[in-house]
Design a protein around this motif. Structure first.
Motif, PDB file in Angstrom:
ATOM      1  N   ARG A   1       1.709  35.443 -50.514  1.00 49.53           N
ATOM      2  CA  ARG A   1       0.799  35.550 -51.658  1.00 49.53           C
ATOM      3  C   ARG A   1       0.655  36.983 -52.159  1.00 49.53           C
ATOM      4  O   ARG A   1       0.221  37.211 -53.291  1.00 49.53           O
ATOM      5  CB  ARG A   1      -0.576  35.004 -51.289  1.00 49.53           C
ATOM      6  CG  ARG A   1      -0.603  33.509 -51.033  1.00 49.53           C
ATOM      7  CD  ARG A   1      -2.020  33.000 -50.860  1.00 49.53           C
ATOM      8  NE  ARG A   1      -2.859  33.315 -52.020  1.00 49.53           N
ATOM      9  CZ  ARG A   1      -4.108  32.883 -52.157  1.00 49.53           C
ATOM     10  NH1 ARG A   1      -4.659  32.130 -51.220  1.00 49.53           N
ATOM     11  NH2 ARG A   1      -4.822  33.207 -53.213  1.00 49.53           N
TER      12      ARG A   1
ATOM     13  N   TYR B   1       5.401  35.830 -55.934  1.00 53.13           N
ATOM     14  CA  TYR B   1       4.346  34.809 -55.914  1.00 53.13           C
ATOM     15  C   TYR B   1       3.423  34.960 -57.118  1.00 53.13           C
ATOM     16  O   TYR B   1       3.100  33.971 -57.796  1.00 53.13           O
ATOM     17  CB  TYR B   1       3.553  34.920 -54.611  1.00 53.13           C
ATOM     18  CG  TYR B   1       2.465  33.872 -54.458  1.00 53.13           C
ATOM     19  CD1 TYR B   1       2.739  32.661 -53.826  1.00 53.13           C
ATOM     20  CD2 TYR B   1       1.176  34.092 -54.951  1.00 53.13           C
ATOM     21  CE1 TYR B   1       1.742  31.694 -53.688  1.00 53.13           C
ATOM     22  CE2 TYR B   1       0.182  33.142 -54.810  1.00 53.13           C
ATOM     23  CZ  TYR B   1       0.477  31.941 -54.173  1.00 53.13           C
ATOM     24  OH  TYR B   1      -0.504  30.986 -54.044  1.00 53.13           O
TER      25      TYR B   1
ATOM     26  N   LEU C   1       5.077  33.686 -60.260  1.00 53.03           N
ATOM     27  CA  LEU C   1       5.151  32.231 -60.332  1.00 53.03           C
ATOM     28  C   LEU C   1       3.797  31.617 -60.668  1.00 53.03           C
ATOM     29  O   LEU C   1       3.706  30.669 -61.455  1.00 53.03           O
ATOM     30  CB  LEU C   1       5.670  31.673 -59.002  1.00 53.03           C
ATOM     31  CG  LEU C   1       7.152  31.947 -58.687  1.00 53.03           C
ATOM     32  CD1 LEU C   1       7.470  31.580 -57.247  1.00 53.03           C
ATOM     33  CD2 LEU C   1       8.047  31.185 -59.646  1.00 53.03           C
TER      34      LEU C   1
ATOM     35  N   ARG D   1       1.910  24.715 -56.303  1.00 52.62           N
ATOM     36  CA  ARG D   1       2.145  25.217 -54.947  1.00 52.62           C
ATOM     37  C   ARG D   1       3.455  24.677 -54.383  1.00 52.62           C
ATOM     38  O   ARG D   1       4.201  25.406 -53.738  1.00 52.62           O
ATOM     39  CB  ARG D   1       0.978  24.841 -54.035  1.00 52.62           C
ATOM     40  CG  ARG D   1       1.229  25.220 -52.581  1.00 52.62           C
ATOM     41  CD  ARG D   1      -0.016  25.244 -51.757  1.00 52.62           C
ATOM     42  NE  ARG D   1       0.285  25.590 -50.373  1.00 52.62           N
ATOM     43  CZ  ARG D   1      -0.618  25.973 -49.483  1.00 52.62           C
ATOM     44  NH1 ARG D   1      -1.880  26.070 -49.841  1.00 52.62           N
ATOM     45  NH2 ARG D   1      -0.272  26.251 -48.246  1.00 52.62           N
TER      46      ARG D   1
ATOM     47  N   ILE E   1       6.286  26.545 -55.917  1.00 52.33           N
ATOM     48  CA  ILE E   1       6.327  27.915 -55.381  1.00 52.33           C
ATOM     49  C   ILE E   1       6.976  27.924 -54.001  1.00 52.33           C
ATOM     50  O   ILE E   1       7.822  28.771 -53.702  1.00 52.33           O
ATOM     51  CB  ILE E   1       4.899  28.499 -55.320  1.00 52.33           C
ATOM     52  CG1 ILE E   1       4.365  28.750 -56.733  1.00 52.33           C
ATOM     53  CG2 ILE E   1       4.879  29.797 -54.505  1.00 52.33           C
ATOM     54  CD1 ILE E   1       2.919  29.204 -56.770  1.00 52.33           C
TER      55      ILE E   1
ATOM     56  N   ASN F   1      10.624  27.501 -54.334  1.00 55.08           N
ATOM     57  CA  ASN F   1      11.246  28.744 -54.792  1.00 55.08           C
ATOM     58  C   ASN F   1      11.415  29.724 -53.640  1.00 55.08           C
ATOM     59  O   ASN F   1      12.465  30.374 -53.505  1.00 55.08           O
ATOM     60  CB  ASN F   1      10.379  29.359 -55.900  1.00 55.08           C
ATOM     61  CG  ASN F   1      10.971  30.628 -56.480  1.00 55.08           C
ATOM     62  OD1 ASN F   1      10.912  31.692 -55.872  1.00 55.08           O
ATOM     63  ND2 ASN F   1      11.542  30.495 -57.675  1.00 55.08           N
TER      64      ASN F   1
END
Length: 780
Positions: free
Chosen positions: A403, A408, A411, A418, A421, A424
């Motif tokens: 985070r 992060y 995104l 979530r 993410i 990814n």
């Protein structure tokens, strides 16, 4: 119609002279309008006398070595006499052969451009701009946005060209030819983020402008024409071709002979390229700390998530003139100083050789000793990175680290869910990662890269002259390119047993001595409804016996520290810690002697310096003066001193700390590293041996080391490897060996402590009351 018709001749003459007069009047009018700034401002006389250019600020060591620069454009100025004649000759031969014969505009060159290039289309006929015109263009760039239509753009180009002519003539009136040539070489771009001849010489050949050879000069002058196209790094073949063109021009105008041309044109580039950026060079962590320190803004509560940090920075703003210096001080024009563009010369206290010794010692120990052992332990437990926490807790650590990444945040800003993410972060991509064998290109997911970096141990080091507070070496981590967080000033960690000398200081101040006998028995504290009994980690043949305080500190025995805590209030201990220079928050609790509070290495080194400096606390200082680009002194900085403890107490503490090195947990300095002379110190190890510390003192140098991982759950499995004597002490030892081997540094094993006049007959030699057992394992 006859050609000799008088009416036709008269008409032709009228048209000819009319067009000529119109052109002349139009040109004169245009120049007048430009001079009157009808088409925009022109450089003023003051601007011509002091042309603005982004000049890097230099960070200079106390032994006058440039440690690095702070800049947006990597540029430093040099005078004409500091530039090799080879560079001047190559420049004139290539760019302006009649440089010494015109007054800013070369009309012969313009005629060549008009007839050969414009009328006959010969693109290789060369340009008509003189060096002075090119200087004008670089100092006062063209105002073209690229959004204009063709006609408007052409008109703007013509007007701008005339502006450059006028500016060039003004430059010729205000400066000598030598000054114009040096100004030009100081402002032009050479590519690879190098602006000016000094930066280019350093970047491409690791040399200085006065030492540039003929072939090097030809290459650099050739690069200016198109820094990317002729880059010797990206396009070496084109760079050689362009270099040889310049050599040909030098031959043509007699600067070199035919035989020189024949030999030089066959030479390879022989680059010693080193990209100049903030990640390279010496003292990278220190330079970044200095940049942030000097550019700090006045603290405002809304910019802080911690009240303690806001209070600490507010105190710095009020008491330290260097903190926020760029925002506290203004130039003669009323604007704040800009560390990136004003060409400041910042003279620091860092010694370049000590700095190198510290960096080498830190990297060597992490790379060759500690990390291989930790990697084996991680491998032996099936790749499990975190040792003493649950899988859920480990996943939470990785998620929190995820985070904090730019990926992060980007995104989230784009509206990703979530799940997307996580997908990814689990997708493998090409990347370059840090390893102790060098950077490596690989395919790895961003999530795996986070785990990869979590496993590396980190360390920090700081050394200081205890008498004047001058910081001599400052290493915030193992590699600034990949580990940006500075663990000298910025980072704080639990200090473990290195806090115990502060408790012992209070005891010495209150009349105890190193040879005072105390009971080595378990101590129990009753605080309200809580009963707490600190434990020792090891056994000793002196358990349950009377022992000296000197033995207790040398072996870092908790029983002795706990007994001392019962003699004084926690508030008294906190007050002593603050008097010794610690500004971090410390709660007045009985467990204070275990070192569970977070301090910075910067604070700890300053505090330990008090013992050596006869009880006077000296605030660490890292800048002595700041000069402007012309060498005018803008500010000087002095050490702040404050008496913290008595001379007698300080000397007693020096004796106690010597016992740690001679018979206690720091004894490997003697038997393994064979370090002679007066040395004191203290090891420190925190719970689960997550942090290893060593603080070392000599009569003229105080230093400290911290070692640990980013997360406290990444650590060695046993105390033998995880204690401060193994994680931190060897870095100090290797550094001190190198310092002792360099007599020019003025730190010698023959140095002795400054001894005060001690009242009474205090016996500092406790061996006649109790034998020491050699034990380097802490009883923490």
């Amino acid at each position: 119609m006859k050609l000799n018709d008088p009416k036709l001749v008269r008409k032709f003459k009228l048209w000819f002279w009319g067009i000529l007069a119109f052109g002349f009047l139009f040109t004169v009018t245009l120049f007048i309008l430009i001079g009157l700034e009808f088409f925009g401002p022109m450089p003023t006389f003051k601007q011509l006398e002091n042309p603005k250019s982004n000049i890097a600020s230099e960070v200079i060591s106390e032994d006058n070595i440039v440690l690095g620069s702070i800049y947006r454009e990597y540029r430093s100025f040099v005078d004409y006499n500091e530039i090799s004649p080879n560079v001047i000759n190559a420049l004139i031969a290539t760019e302006d052969a009649r440089f010494h014969g015109h007054s800013g505009i070369d009309f012969r060159g313009l005629g060549r451009v008009m007839f050969k290039t414009v009328l006959f289309g010969k693109r290789n006929a060369g340009g008509g701009s003189t060096i002075t015109q090119q200087l004008a263009k670089n100092l006062f760039p063209r105002d073209l946005t690229g959004q204009e239509n063709a006609f408007i753009r052409t008109v703007k180009l013509v007007i701008t060209k005339f502006k450059e002519w006028i500016t060039a003539v003004k430059l010729e009136r205000n400066y000598t030819k030598e000054e114009i040539a040096s100004m030009y070489l100081n402002v032009v771009e050479f590519g690879s983020n190098s602006f000016g001849i000094k930066a280019a010489a350093k970047t491409f050949f690791n040399t200085t402008p006065d030492s540039i050879t003929v072939e090097q000069a030809a290459l650099l002058v050739g690069v200016v024409n198109a820094p990317t196209r002729y880059s010797p790094v990206r396009n070496p073949e084109r760079a050689i071709q362009r270099r040889n063109v310049v050599l040909g021009q030098m031959r043509k105008y007699g600067y070199i002979t035919q035989s020189q041309f024949d030999s030089l044109s066959k030479l390879p580039l022989n680059l010693k390229f080193q990209a100049q950026d903030h990640n390279q060079g010496s003292a990278t962590y220190f330079r970044e700390m200095l940049r942030l320190f000097m550019t700090a803004r006045k603290p405002e509560p809304r910019r802080y998530y911690s009240k303690q940090m806001y209070q600490e920075d507010s105190l710095l703003w009020e008491t330290n003139p260097l903190y926020g210096w760029c925002n506290k001080n203004t130039k003669p024009d009323g604007t704040p100083y800009n560390i990136y563009t004003d060409g400041l010369k910042i003279y620091t206290t860092i010694n370049s050789r000590m700095q190198q010794y510290a960096e080498d010692a830190l990297v060597s120990h992490l790379k060759n000793e500690l990390q291989p052992v930790l990697d084996k332990e991680i491998k032996a437990r099936g790749g499990r990175l975190f040792y003493d926490i649950t899988t859920e807790q480990a996943d939470q650590i990785i998620y929190l680290a995820m985070r904090q990444t730019d990926r992060y945040r980007g995104l989230v800003a784009s509206g990703a869910t979530r799940d997307s993410i996580m997908a990814n972060f689990n997708e493998k991509i090409p990347m370059r990662i840090f390893t102790w064998r060098g950077e490596r290109d690989t395919i790895m997911s961003p999530l795996d890269s986070i785990r990869h970096y979590k496993r590396f141990l980190r360390s920090s080091f700081m050394a200081m002259d205890p008498h004047n507070g001058h910081i001599r070496a400052y290493v915030g981590g193992p590699d600034f390119r990949h580990f940006k967080y500075d663990m000298v000033r910025q980072g704080k960690r639990q200090v473990g047993s290195t806090i115990k000398p502060f408790l012992y200081t209070l005891a010495m101040q209150e009349g105890y001595s190193p040879c005072t006998m105390v009971p080595n028995v378990t101590q129990t504290f009753v605080v309200g409804d809580t009963i707490w009994t600190p434990k020792n980690s090891g056994n000793s043949k002196y358990d349950g016996m009377m022992v000296t305080l000197k033995w207790g500190l040398a072996n870092s025995v908790n029983n002795i520290s706990a007994w001392l805590m019962k003699q004084f209030s926690p508030e008294a201990v906190v007050e002593m810690i603050k008097r010794l220079g610690i500004k971090s928050k410390v709660d007045p609790v009985y467990s204070i002697f275990l070192g569970t509070f977070d301090f910075s290495l910067y604070e700890m080194v300053g505090a330990y310096g008090t013992f050596v400096n006869k009880g006077v606390f000296v605030e660490p200082i890292f800048v002595t003066r700041i000069e402007d680009r012309n060498g005018n002194v803008l500010a000087t900085f002095n050490t702040r001193k404050e008496e913290a403890i008595s001379e007698q107490t300080a000397f007693l503490m020096v004796n106690l700390l010597e016992g740690v090195v001679n018979q206690g947990t720091g004894v490997r300095l003697r038997y393994k590293y064979q370090l002679p002379g007066r040395i004191g110190g203290k090891t420190g190890t925190t719970q689960n041996h997550s942090d290893g510390w060593f603080m070392g003192i000599t009569p003229n140098l105080v230093a400290g080391v911290w070692t640990g991982a980013e997360d406290r759950s990444v650590h060695f499995q046993n105390l033998a490897f995880g204690q401060g004597a193994n994680m931190a002490l060897p870095i100090y030892a290797t550094f001190l060996q190198k310092v002792y081997s360099d007599p020019s540094l003025g730190v010698s094993p023959n140095d002795d402590w400054q001894r005060p006049v001690i009242g009474g007959n205090i016996n500092l030699n406790c061996e006649n009351r109790q034998d020491f057992e050699i034990n380097e394992i802490e009883f923490f």
